[in-house]
Enzyme design. Structure first.
Site, PDB file in Angstrom:
ATOM      1  N   HIS A  17      -1.705   0.806   4.604  1.00  7.32           N
ATOM      2  CA  HIS A  17      -2.179  -0.577   4.681  1.00  7.32           C
ATOM      3  C   HIS A  17      -3.539  -0.676   5.377  1.00  7.32           C
ATOM      4  O   HIS A  17      -4.308  -1.598   5.128  1.00  7.32           O
ATOM      5  CB  HIS A  17      -1.201  -1.459   5.470  1.00  7.32           C
ATOM      6  N   TYR A  34       8.392  -1.184   6.950  1.00  8.12           N
ATOM      7  CA  TYR A  34       9.307  -0.065   7.191  1.00  8.12           C
ATOM      8  C   TYR A  34       9.083   0.536   8.590  1.00  8.12           C
ATOM      9  O   TYR A  34       9.974   1.143   9.154  1.00  8.12           O
ATOM     10  CB  TYR A  34       9.040   1.074   6.189  1.00  8.12           C
ATOM     11  N   GLU A  69      -0.274  -7.811   5.070  1.00  9.51           N
ATOM     12  CA  GLU A  69       0.583  -8.459   4.056  1.00  9.51           C
ATOM     13  C   GLU A  69       0.275  -9.959   3.982  1.00  9.51           C
ATOM     14  O   GLU A  69       0.454 -10.583   2.949  1.00  9.51           O
ATOM     15  CB  GLU A  69       2.061  -8.228   4.372  1.00  9.51           C
ATOM     16  N   CYS A 106       2.854   5.932   1.310  1.00 11.54           N
ATOM     17  CA  CYS A 106       3.311   5.258   2.525  1.00 11.54           C
ATOM     18  C   CYS A 106       3.310   6.294   3.641  1.00 11.54           C
ATOM     19  O   CYS A 106       4.018   7.316   3.543  1.00 11.54           O
ATOM     20  CB  CYS A 106       4.724   4.712   2.310  1.00 11.54           C
ATOM     21  N   CYS A 121      -1.653   4.792   8.150  1.00 12.44           N
ATOM     22  CA  CYS A 121      -0.784   3.919   7.348  1.00 12.44           C
ATOM     23  C   CYS A 121      -1.631   3.424   6.183  1.00 12.44           C
ATOM     24  O   CYS A 121      -2.793   3.037   6.375  1.00 12.44           O
ATOM     25  CB  CYS A 121      -0.326   2.757   8.227  1.00 12.44           C
ATOM     26  N   ASP A 134       5.214   2.250  -2.080  1.00  6.59           N
ATOM     27  CA  ASP A 134       4.944   1.921  -0.678  1.00  6.59           C
ATOM     28  C   ASP A 134       5.891   0.784  -0.305  1.00  6.59           C
ATOM     29  O   ASP A 134       6.551   0.200  -1.165  1.00  6.59           O
ATOM     30  CB  ASP A 134       3.480   1.490  -0.500  1.00  6.59           C
ATOM     31  N   SER A 135       5.884   0.442   0.978  1.00  4.66           N
ATOM     32  CA  SER A 135       6.703  -0.690   1.414  1.00  4.66           C
ATOM     33  C   SER A 135       6.117  -2.022   0.941  1.00  4.66           C
ATOM     34  O   SER A 135       6.800  -3.036   0.962  1.00  4.66           O
ATOM     35  CB  SER A 135       6.812  -0.686   2.940  1.00  4.66           C
TER      36      SER A 135
HETATM   37  N1  DGL Z   1       1.916   1.428   4.112  1.00  8.79           N
HETATM   38  C1  DGL Z   1       2.989   1.816   5.007  1.00  8.79           C
HETATM   39  C2  DGL Z   1       2.565   3.061   5.742  1.00  8.79           C
HETATM   40  O1  DGL Z   1       1.702   3.737   5.236  1.00  8.79           O
HETATM   41  C3  DGL Z   1       3.360   0.640   5.834  1.00  8.79           C
HETATM   42  C4  DGL Z   1       4.638   0.880   6.565  1.00  8.79           C
HETATM   43  C5  DGL Z   1       5.376  -0.349   6.946  1.00  8.79           C
HETATM   44  O2  DGL Z   1       5.901  -0.986   6.033  1.00  8.79           O
HETATM   45  O3  DGL Z   1       5.504  -0.604   8.137  1.00  8.79           O
HETATM   46  O4  DGL Z   1       3.067   3.418   6.769  1.00  8.79           O
END
Ligand code: DGL
Length: 272
Positions: A189, A43, A153, A74, A187, A11-12
């Site tokens: 997150h 991302y 984050e 992600c 997402c 993931d990011s």
């Molecule tokens: N967990 C990522 C997702 O599912 C986060 C993307 C991001 O870094 O903006 O989209």
């Protein structure tokens, strides 16, 4: 015989841990190698070209290990780059969009489904495409939520946190106005904010966790193989910046020791 090679997950940043947690529950014997691109998160506000470039580097890092599959934990990468990654990778590649759409289509009673995600995920229309392929009558109300990933984050997750509440009230308003009975947290997150999202959305809407659905898909692919002698899978974590901060948040979320299994990766080296 079980294929004992680890599963790669990326993931990011922190979000993919929502998939890791479910993988460890569904497949407790599996070793997992996790990569979080904490040096380049988020991302979701980047172009598709940049997301694909980063995702290819993330894959390249994981494929340096002798793994048996990659879970693209992600939403942003799954929504914008999964086809390319699948075509380029000689291993199973499991994304989050299709399993999440499938789950939402199964649990919605009214056919009104809400979707929240990053700008890139919403722009891609990927969740809508998957939902409509399953059921053409499903009506999707979608909203990009660009400020939620930085909040997560930063460890701001509490339903009592005023900033979290205000932001979610604004982001969820169009979904609630549309009377959705199901919300895809598009997402990975966002499930870290599930309590806060439920508090704002009320009891009416059921939440779909994309990491959990991808974990379920992965366990179906490989089977659960309960082994009497299973010692519990070994987890290794790699991040591209701020190992300490990542480990701290990851320990709270996964409820297990992370710091001694977390290492730094130099993405400039991977990129060459
Ligand atoms: N967990 C990522 C997702 O599912 C986060 C993307 C991001 O870094 O903006 O989209």
């Amino acid at each position: 015989m079980r294929d004992t090679r680890p599963i790669g997950v990326f993931d990011s940043g922190l979000g993919g841990l929502t998939a890791v947690r479910r993988l460890t529950e569904a497949m407790p014997c599996e070793d997992i190698i996790y990569f979080g691109d904490t040096g380049r998160v988020p991302y979701g506000n980047r172009s598709n070209e940049t997301i694909l470039k980063y995702a290819r580097q993330d894959m390249k890092f994981l494929l340096g290990f002798d793994i048996k599959a990659v879970v693209v934990a992600c939403g942003t990468v799954s929504a914008t780059a999964l086809g390319c990654l699948e075509a380029e990778t000689p291993l199973p590649v499991i994304g989050v969009v299709k399993p999440a759409a499938k789950k939402a289509s199964e649990i919605t009673k009214t056919g009104r489904v809400g979707l929240i995600g990053t700008q890139a995920s919403i722009r891609s229309g990927a969740y809508e495409r998957e939902l409509r392929a399953i059921n053409r009558d499903i009506l999707v109300t979608a909203r990009a939520c660009p400020l939620l990933v930085p909040l997560v984050e930063a460890g701001r997750l509490s339903p009592e946190d005023e900033v979290v509440r205000l932001l979610l009230a604004e982001y969820l308003a169009p979904l609630l106005d549309a009377g959705v009975d199901t919300i895809i947290m598009g997402c990975t997150h966002y499930p870290l904010l599930a309590d806060a999202i439920s508090a704002v959305a009320g009891n009416g809407a059921r939440l779909v966790d994309p990491g959990a659905e991808a974990a379920r898909e992965t366990s179906l692919l490989f089977g659960n193989h309960p082994e009497r002698e299973c010692r519990g899978g070994h987890l290794r974590f790699f991040v591209s910046d701020n190992v300490e901060g990542f480990a701290q948040n990851a320990e709270i979320f996964l409820e297990r020791a992370v710091a001694e299994h977390a290492e730094l990766v130099d993405m400039d080296v991977i990129a060459t």
